[in-house]
Write an enzyme that holds these catalytic residues in place. Sequence first.
Site, PDB file in Angstrom:
ATOM      1  N   GLY A 109       8.696  11.138  -0.900  1.00 20.34           N
ATOM      2  CA  GLY A 109       7.819  10.296  -1.709  1.00 20.34           C
ATOM      3  C   GLY A 109       7.236  11.036  -2.896  1.00 20.34           C
TER       4      GLY A 109
ATOM      5  CG  ASP B 286       1.271  11.180   2.003  1.00 18.27           C
ATOM      6  OD1 ASP B 286       1.981  11.815   2.811  1.00 18.27           O
ATOM      7  OD2 ASP B 286       0.571  11.729   1.132  1.00 18.27           O
TER       8      ASP B 286
END
Length: 519
Positions: free
Chosen positions: A213, A171
């Site tokens: 991520g 993000d």
Amino acid sequence: SNNRAMLKSVMKMRQKSCVHTENCFVPISEIIAVEEREFNKKQRNIGRWQKMAKLHAFTVYYVKRARNHRWRCSDVTFWCVDEHLCNQWTQALKESLEMQKSRPKQLLVYINPYGGKRQGKRIYEQKVAPLFNLASISTDVVITEHANHAKDNLFEVNIYKYDGVVCVGGDGMFSEVMHGLIGRMQKDSGIDQNNPKASLVQCNIRIGIIPAGSTDCICYSTVGISDPVTSALHIIVGDCQPLDVSSVHHNNTFLKYSVSLLGYGFYGDILKDNSEKKRWMGPMRYDYSGFKTFLSHHYYEGTIAYQPAKRTHGSPRDKESCRTGCYICKKSEKQLAEQTKEHGLKHEEGEEEWKVIKGKFLAINAVNMSCACPRSPKGLSPAAHLADGSADLILVRKCSRFDFLRYLVRHTNQDDQFDFPFVDVYRVKCFQFTSKLSEDNESNVMDIGKKRFGQFCRDHPACCCNIVNSTWNCDGETLDSSAIEVRVHCQLMKLFARGIEENCKDEAACSQSSIEQLL
């Protein structure tokens, strides 16, 4: 009719040529590529092929849906002895693909090699790049070397020669690319981002997210799964999902943009405790910091003023989840188009009433999307919409640890997480917040403090006062400002996504049209 006859003849030939046959209905929009294929001598010398003349074939690569919103690249090969028929079909399919104007042909790719488990480069090279090559998409790849590398680079490159920008990471990487793209668009259009009331220029260059991520909330909330192959296929077929963006200001100074969570109190404290020193723990660091923050049970006193989103359809508690083709988002898109046509960029903002709430809060959360993730399939606000021009403002007032735990647990099950007397939720288009400590030190907040906020609550016992401020969690990044102004910009940017599709028991029913669309 001639093409339809061709289709039937090819299908008959495939049925006669295969040991196994299955019906496969695929929209032209979900075909990835078409390639000619040659049979080698070994293949032609097996069984029935010995009796046939030279074989001509082509392979169709297409999107195949799997469970839990997962997409995969599958293929089917057609063959026959009629070279002319085979060439006709190959040419017809390729021409149909050329007509898909929403598909990207050239992409700018940013890879964060340090995010998450440091697998971004490997994920792109092994899982994504081969699919882009198959779909004849050319790419310029940049491996980021430091924080804000992608953001700074987007202010320098010629972004208009690209059909989209792809970020490989979590993000944080997406946020960096988003800030670079939106900032570049405003700069090129002469828009002052420091003006909180400025009407921002819509960014039409789509962003693709390849999840790599520790947290991939945005990808999960817009696609339904955090899977690199699925995201790559959404990019290839040229999906487009508008997305609301919130701007955050303090005293007429731009701070950040947010598309998922803007949280003060509990979620801000988790991020504040979750420093870079704990990155070695991986995703477990969020559990550790969350448990530690829960035990501390800090609350914060302050005042919130907000304007309700009266023109937006639906409410935070109506259980109308945002899905592919969401009618609520489409209505907002139509309203935005009419407003832009009538007023241009200078949208007139009505003098709607500001509502004021004062109190002691364990958490203040503003979300532009559900913020769903594998651990919380419904997210923080299950009925939040991706592109309706509003945010859901969730206020969790001071309560016991046990009650707060009950509230948190409901994020993991099907119970209504807003069904508590200490939880309020509002659908808003803008809001302002100032902490008590900040108000004590400043005479006004964003030129409306005394005029709109009035006086703070005076019954707060000094002996129990939490005199420190929390930190804002802005899409996973800290924001140290106890007085902010937040405004939602309807459909400011676009993603290579289509929203979360409804689950279909019968995959064939999911496809509304077949390969015969080209006829």
